[in-house]
Each structure stands twice: as C-alpha cells, then as structure tokens.
Design an enzyme around this catalytic site. Structure first.
Site, PDB file in Angstrom:
ATOM      1  N   HIS A  90       0.668  -0.959   0.061  1.00 13.26           N
ATOM      2  CA  HIS A  90       0.120  -0.182  -0.230  1.00 13.26           C
ATOM      3  C   HIS A  90       1.016   1.416  -0.078  1.00 13.26           C
ATOM      4  CE1 HIS A  90      -3.619   3.279   1.114  1.00 13.26           C
ATOM      5  NE2 HIS A  90      -2.512   3.248   1.939  1.00 13.26           N
ATOM      6  N   GLU A  91       1.938   1.521   1.175  1.00  9.73           N
ATOM      7  CA  GLU A  91       2.543   2.011   0.527  1.00  9.73           C
ATOM      8  C   GLU A  91       3.057   2.716  -0.052  1.00  9.73           C
ATOM      9  OE1 GLU A  91       2.090   4.399   3.042  1.00  9.73           O
ATOM     10  OE2 GLU A  91       0.763   3.417   4.539  1.00  9.73           O
TER      11      GLU A  91
ATOM     12  N   HIS B 250       1.988   4.532  -2.696  1.00  9.36           N
ATOM     13  CA  HIS B 250       2.065   6.412  -2.604  1.00  9.36           C
ATOM     14  C   HIS B 250       2.735   6.464  -3.014  1.00  9.36           C
ATOM     15  CE1 HIS B 250      -1.517   6.468  -0.821  1.00  9.36           C
ATOM     16  NE2 HIS B 250      -1.324   5.783   0.507  1.00  9.36           N
TER      17      HIS B 250
END
Length: 458
Positions: A21-22, A25
């Site tokens: 998920h990170e 980003h």
C-alpha cells in the site's frame, strides 16, 4: 505460544499488504517528481532501517505495526530550500496529488485481484451447489426450496460455489425483503430453472446473529449422514456429568427428532447455557436426560454450546452427484477475480452504510485482534485460505482508505478535487479542522472495533 503464532500470522499477512500500500504512494510520488523523505512500515519510533546514499530516502521499520506512511517534501511540514520547491508535494498539480494519494488503495485493489486470480486458476474439487438440507423455520423452509435441486443464481447473480452463495446471502445482512433463489432440477425437462422468493426479516440479526449466512437462511450443502451415536465423552464435559454414556443414540432434543449427528450438534451449538431435554436410546430403552451445553466462544468471538460428546469415527464418502470440480482458465479467472473484487467492495460499503443506518449492529465491526485471529485460523486450514484472507483484508484496506474522511486517503482526494475545481487549495484552517474531525472519527471507530474484539474474547 498461541498468542505468538497469532501475532506472527498477522504480521505475515498484514505486513506485505501495508508495505505494498505504501509502495503505491511511494512509487507514484517518485514518478510524479516529488521528493520522498521517509518510507516507513509502522508508526512511532524507528526500530531499524537504512538511508539510501543515492536518494537520501530513510527506509525504516517502526514500532507500531498498525499501518505505515510515506513522508514527502512539503512546505507545510518544514522549510524547503528554493532549489527544491518544485519537488515539494504541496506545489504539485491537483491531479498529481490525487494520483499519489489514490495509488495506495489502488495497489490494495490490484493485490486483491491478483490473489483472487491465483485462487480461481487453482483447480479444486468442491461440493456441488445442490441443496443437501433445508432447516425448519427458516427463509429456505418458508420458500419450500426442494432438497436436491441445484442453486444456479442468487438475486439474479450466477453462483457456482457455496462460497459464492454465502457471499451473496451475506450481502443481504440486516435487510427485510425477498431473496430470489434460482434452482435447476435434473428431473425437469431440459434442466429448466425455477426461481423462488424467500422472505428474510432483519437477516442475520437478532437470534440469528453470529450464525453464518447459509445457516441463517436455512439451506445447506450435502452433509454426511452420521448416526447420532455417542462414541466418546470428555471427562469434564456437560454430557458426562449429566448422565450421557458411550453407545447412547440421541433420538430427540427438546421434542425435535434427531436422525443424524450433525442435526444434534447444530441444536447443541445454538443453545449455550440453555437446559436441553435429551431423549436417548440405551440398551433398547428410552432414557430422558437434561443437559446444559457449556458456553464457549469460537475464534471470532461468537458464542456456541458444547457438551463434550464425540461421535464414533466413520469413513465419509461423498456421492458423485454432490461433487463438482471447478476449473477456470487464465482469462476467465481474471474476469472472475474482477467480478469478485467488485462484489465484495460493494458489499463492504453497503455493510458500513447499514451499520450507520442501524440496519445491522455496530458490534459487527471488527478490529486488529479479530483480523489477527482470522489470519492465524487461515494458516491452520490451507495456503488457499491464507491467500483468500489476504485478498479480503487487502480489499477492506482499499475500501476503508477511500472513505471520504479527512486523514484517510479518500478525505485527501476530496480536498484535492475541491482544489482542482476552485483553482486553489482550501485554507490551512479548514484543512486542519477537517483533519482533526477525521482523527476523532477514526479514533472512535478504532475504540469501538477494539472494544468489539475484546468483548468477543470474554
């Protein structure tokens, strides 16, 4: 030892989902020309990590494993040198900001689709979707669904597995309406189908809360016909203490005739801490006993009854008519993985709306403790269950993060959409007020979820 294994299972399942998920980003920020300062798995104090000599990015593992973050150069968080202003996040076009923020949840959707794709491509032998039993006083019984007919659709949606049926029914949780069940009977000409309307009222709530969707609805797959004869007893169980003996045949519980072991087990499980009247056949004579099942909790905190009686082991042979081999090719598997992701995402959002409207109780909300226990349980079953659990959690993370709550990714996306329309960002005061409200909401949900988790333990 159990606690340690549960913790390790949670880390093994959640760790990669958070990291990816990170990473979503992180990678989109770098592609958009934004300088990344820190890439952290977890919050709080740094446990260990390294700093890239080439980029200067601080990669770290932090103490609190409840998420992660990517810290970018931003004038709102510190002074930025003039020659790096073009690298600051706050100086980017709103569309770039939206892309960076949305990349995390999108990555979780991609993970879910990929995992479901692998699972759909794995051939599996399953029980055919033929109705094996209809429970009395349930929506399936009211609709008079015939045993032996094959379920082909729920509410117009094609289903091919009992898992698919369970998900479609679970999506109707809390509702009062008719559920459409389309059946196919081999006895009918050309395998014609017939659709039945089964009425549900506050489905899976009230006395049905804690039961799975299939049991609440009242139609079950084929189950082995095991004679209700006691094969063994636990020395400290309620059955042994209250007079049940090895070799007893259970003939009735609370005036309900018992023809197989599973029927007896279901009544016992559904009545924890309730005195039940048992009729058993012992040495050719009927004997009446009163037994109170001990209250227990399963891994998800649901109450169930247990009397400490076991059936004698016997070989179970599944009839060919109730077997089905499910195989999909790569292309069909990909289509089905997208369909399943969409279905579960819609069901998740719908469930949240039902909790807020009061259609279903807030006690259905689960937190990190329940997630950890589910992860541990999946490892006890199979690698397919591990992948399925990871896909469901990844999907939940994606949906949760896209909620339009300030402090979550969805809230930030709303800010940047407003900036795109207005041509300038909202004032710092408005943004901070929104973030504070978002923090309070999120903290409230976390307290409620963890409280629910703890209540399930006791």
């Amino acid at each position: 030892m159990t606690f340690l294994l549960t913790l390790l299972a949670a880390i093994f399942v959640l760790g990669p989902l958070i990291a990816l998920h990170e990473w979503g980003h992180y990678i989109v920020a770098r592609l958009c020309g934004v300088k990344v300062l820190t890439y952290s798995i977890g919050f709080g104090p740094k446990l260990f990590g390294w700093t890239s000599k080439k980029s200067g990015i601080d990669y770290r593992i932090s103490a609190l494993p409840l998420g992660g973050y990517v810290k970018m150069l931003d004038e709102r968080e510190g002074e930025v040198a003039k020659d790096e202003l073009h690298l600051a996040f706050n100086r980017q076009h709103p569309l770039k900001k939206i892309a960076i923020v949305a990349a995390g949840p999108i990555m979780n959707f991609v993970i879910a689709i990929a995992l479901f794709w692998v699972l759909f491509m794995t051939p599996s032998e399953q029980l055919a979707t033929k109705i094996g039993q209809v429970l009395p006083d349930t929506p399936a019984a009211i609709a008079q669904l015939p045993v032996g007919d094959q379920i082909v659709a729920i509410d117009g949606y094609e289903v091919q597995t009992w898992e698919g049926i369970n998900y479609r029914l679970a999506g109707r949780m809390g509702e009062t309406d008719n559920v459409s069940i389309t059946l196919q009977s081999e006895s009918q000409a050309s395998n014609a189908t017939k659709t039945y309307q089964a009425p549900v009222k506050t489905f899976m709530q009230g006395t049905s809360q804690g039961k799975d969707a299939l049991t609440s609805f009242g139609m079950l797959p084929w189950q082995p016909d095991i004679e209700p004869i006691v094969g063994d007893l636990s020395a400290d169980g309620a059955a042994s203490r209250q007079g049940l003996k090895v070799g007893d045949r259970i003939t009735a519980i609370n005036d309900t005739e018992i023809k197989d072991w599973i029927s007896a087990t279901r009544i016992i499980r559904d009545n924890p801490e309730t005195l039940l009247n048992f009729m058993v056949l012992r040495d050719g004579k009927s004997v009446q006993l009163q037994i109170m099942p001990q209250g227990k909790k399963d891994n998800l905190g649901n109450d169930f009854g247990q009397i400490g009686a076991m059936v004698a082991q016997s070989e179970i042979v599944i009839p060919d008519a109730y077997k089905a081999t499910v195989v999909y090719g790569p292309g069909e598997s990909l289509v089905k993985s997208f369909e399943k992701t969409e279905q579960l995402a819609v069901m998740t959002v719908s469930s949240m709306g039902k909790m807020l409207s009061g259609m279903i109780g807030l006690d259905n909300l689960s937190g990190p403790i329940t997630i950890a226990k589910v992860a541990k349980q999946s490892f006890d079953i199979s690698w397919q269950m591990v992948l399925s659990t990871a896909a469901l959690i990844s999907l939940s993370l994606a949906v949760l993060n896209l909620l339009p709550i300030p402090v979550l990714d969805g809230g930030h996306i709303v800010y940047y959409l407003i900036e795109l329309i207005r041509g300038k960002p909202l004032s710092e005061g408005i943004q901070m007020a929104g973030l504070n409200i978002g923090l309070l909401l999120l903290a409230g949900f976390m307290v409620l979820a963890i409280g629910n988790d703890i209540s399930r333990l006791f």
